[in-house]
Write a protein that holds these residues in place. Sequence first.
Motif, PDB file in Angstrom:
ATOM      1  N   LEU A   1       0.892 -12.471   0.921  1.00 38.35           N
ATOM      2  CA  LEU A   1      -0.014 -11.836   1.735  1.00 38.35           C
ATOM      3  C   LEU A   1       0.481 -11.396   3.306  1.00 38.35           C
ATOM      4  N   GLY A   2       1.198 -12.145   3.919  1.00 36.06           N
ATOM      5  CA  GLY A   2       1.408 -11.704   5.419  1.00 36.06           C
ATOM      6  C   GLY A   2       2.329 -10.491   5.205  1.00 36.06           C
ATOM      7  N   ILE A   3       3.326 -10.486   4.250  1.00 37.32           N
ATOM      8  CA  ILE A   3       4.071  -9.276   3.950  1.00 37.32           C
ATOM      9  C   ILE A   3       3.327  -7.855   3.523  1.00 37.32           C
ATOM     10  N   LEU A   4       2.311  -8.228   2.679  1.00 35.11           N
ATOM     11  CA  LEU A   4       1.533  -7.100   2.424  1.00 35.11           C
ATOM     12  C   LEU A   4       0.559  -6.791   3.344  1.00 35.11           C
ATOM     13  N   ALA A   5       0.207  -7.455   4.364  1.00 34.00           N
ATOM     14  CA  ALA A   5      -0.745  -7.195   5.446  1.00 34.00           C
ATOM     15  C   ALA A   5       0.127  -6.299   6.461  1.00 34.00           C
ATOM     16  N   ASN A   6       1.558  -6.466   6.654  1.00 33.50           N
ATOM     17  CA  ASN A   6       2.233  -5.616   7.423  1.00 33.50           C
ATOM     18  C   ASN A   6       2.457  -4.214   6.561  1.00 33.50           C
ATOM     19  N   LEU A   7       2.735  -4.516   5.321  1.00 36.72           N
ATOM     20  CA  LEU A   7       3.070  -3.242   4.532  1.00 36.72           C
ATOM     21  C   LEU A   7       1.794  -2.303   4.445  1.00 36.72           C
TER      22      LEU A   7
END
Lengths: 264, 271
Positions: free
Chosen positions: A30-36
């Motif tokens: 989720l954290g990576i997706l958020a920035n993406l």
Amino acid sequence: MVVRKYFKIYLRFLSRNIQSSMEYKVDFLLGILANLFQSILGLIFIWAIFNRIPTIKGWNFHEVAFVYGFAIIPSGISELFLNNVWLIPTVYVNQGNLDRILTKPLNPLFHIIADGFEPHGFGFIIFGASLCVYSTLKLGLSFSFLNILYFMVMITSGTIIYFSINLFMATLSFWLMDIVSSMVLVHHLSEFAKYPLIIYHKAVQIILTWVIPYAFTSFFPAIFLLKKGALMLSFLTPAVAISVFLIAYSFWNFGLKRYQSSGS
Amino acid sequence: MVLKSKIKKYLALSKINIQRALTYRISFLTSLLAALIQLFVMFYIWKAAFSEKITLAGFTYSDMLTYLFVSQGINNIYGWYTTVERNIAYKIRTGDIALDLVKPLRFNFARFFEVLGISFVQVFFIIIIFTVFKILVPEFRTPKSDLYLFLFLVSTFLGFLCMFSLSFLVGLMSFWTLNYWGLYYVKKSIFDFFSGAIIPLQFLPLSIQKIAVILPFKSIVFIPTLIYLGKFTIHESIFQILFQALWATALWISAVLMFKLAIRKVVIHGG
């Protein structure tokens, strides 16, 4: 010898931190997706505008996209490896955890930084790098060895600039209580660096170049690769990075000497 | 009488949260100023874009600045600090949710009135900022007539209701994740995109526009902002407001039902 020792310790810290962040897989993704998602959104904004106009002030979509991609890579790297600087005001200074650090036979700043690893940063790095490669191909620019070397040096400099500005702000917490808010605000100014500097008011340009030098994390290094001028400022980037780091690091050491713990 | 005392209980929650927002005014103002920086960046991009062309997708420079200010204003009524999902995630993680369950308050209503309190303070600051903008930027327009202003206010409130229920639903997802941070930003990106907070929906490709017009997100920012701009006729505005009302009701009901489902999980986990 010292470098080797620090390197070994760093790897230990890193592998432990990676393990702990992989423990919560959903959060990790989720954290990576958020920035993406956030960075994709910024790009859609630019794309939707360029869909209606071919060039803005002599810049086309791929050139602007290149600056955008360039800008988020150092911000992602500093988030990935240097994120703990954000915890200095609260966790380390206000809550007194710095005392624990000071008892260890390590450079305190190194210890604090090595203690944090924020996988969210991957989102920015992956997207930024893909965007730069894509724009380079579309613009027909070359992937020569020298260009890649230049790119690496500039990205490293940009990362150092991000870190140094954060460190400088965080150091203020030795004297002031609620510094995190101001830190967030100053960091937010890096939003300006995602787009070509020329669109802003003169005053904004001067601030981003000479006061809070975020323009050196993206615009100035990028325009050399895009062949859009200002050579001198492009090559000044590493010098700016070293200068701001020295200023921030001396300030940090000065603050550390005056540090009085919250403990009794 | 009974109703009056019931509302009073909830209003007390709003009041506490107004006080809380004023106590933490530094963090509060920071989130507003951060939003303002974002707004400035977008302002300069639009300014540069309109130096090339007089209208874009049917928007003049003045239309676009007004759209930018109003849409960002609405989007920030419900700012970072106000987030209901943050609140719910915290309650779930600390177990405080158990305390809420024994209180003689409906969970959804209680959270709504909390948010209402904080948003009240947010609106107050936003109005001040807008007044300054109005003086500094002559292109920033006011609504065509009082009727449009009234419709805009109704529409904004309905959008706020939709936003609340949607965020409430996202907040409940923290039953399954530890960290609401990632959840919050993924949610925010999707909302910002489909609500028209980043760019008016007219700028998006037709295929995406077709999806965006039926989704609830455009109720949050796009509809109220276009009503403010006078881009809809009175008839169209009323139709759009009905669309919002329908979504607001459907989402509220879903939020209540989902909460009941989620609570079962808490009860099972409890000792």
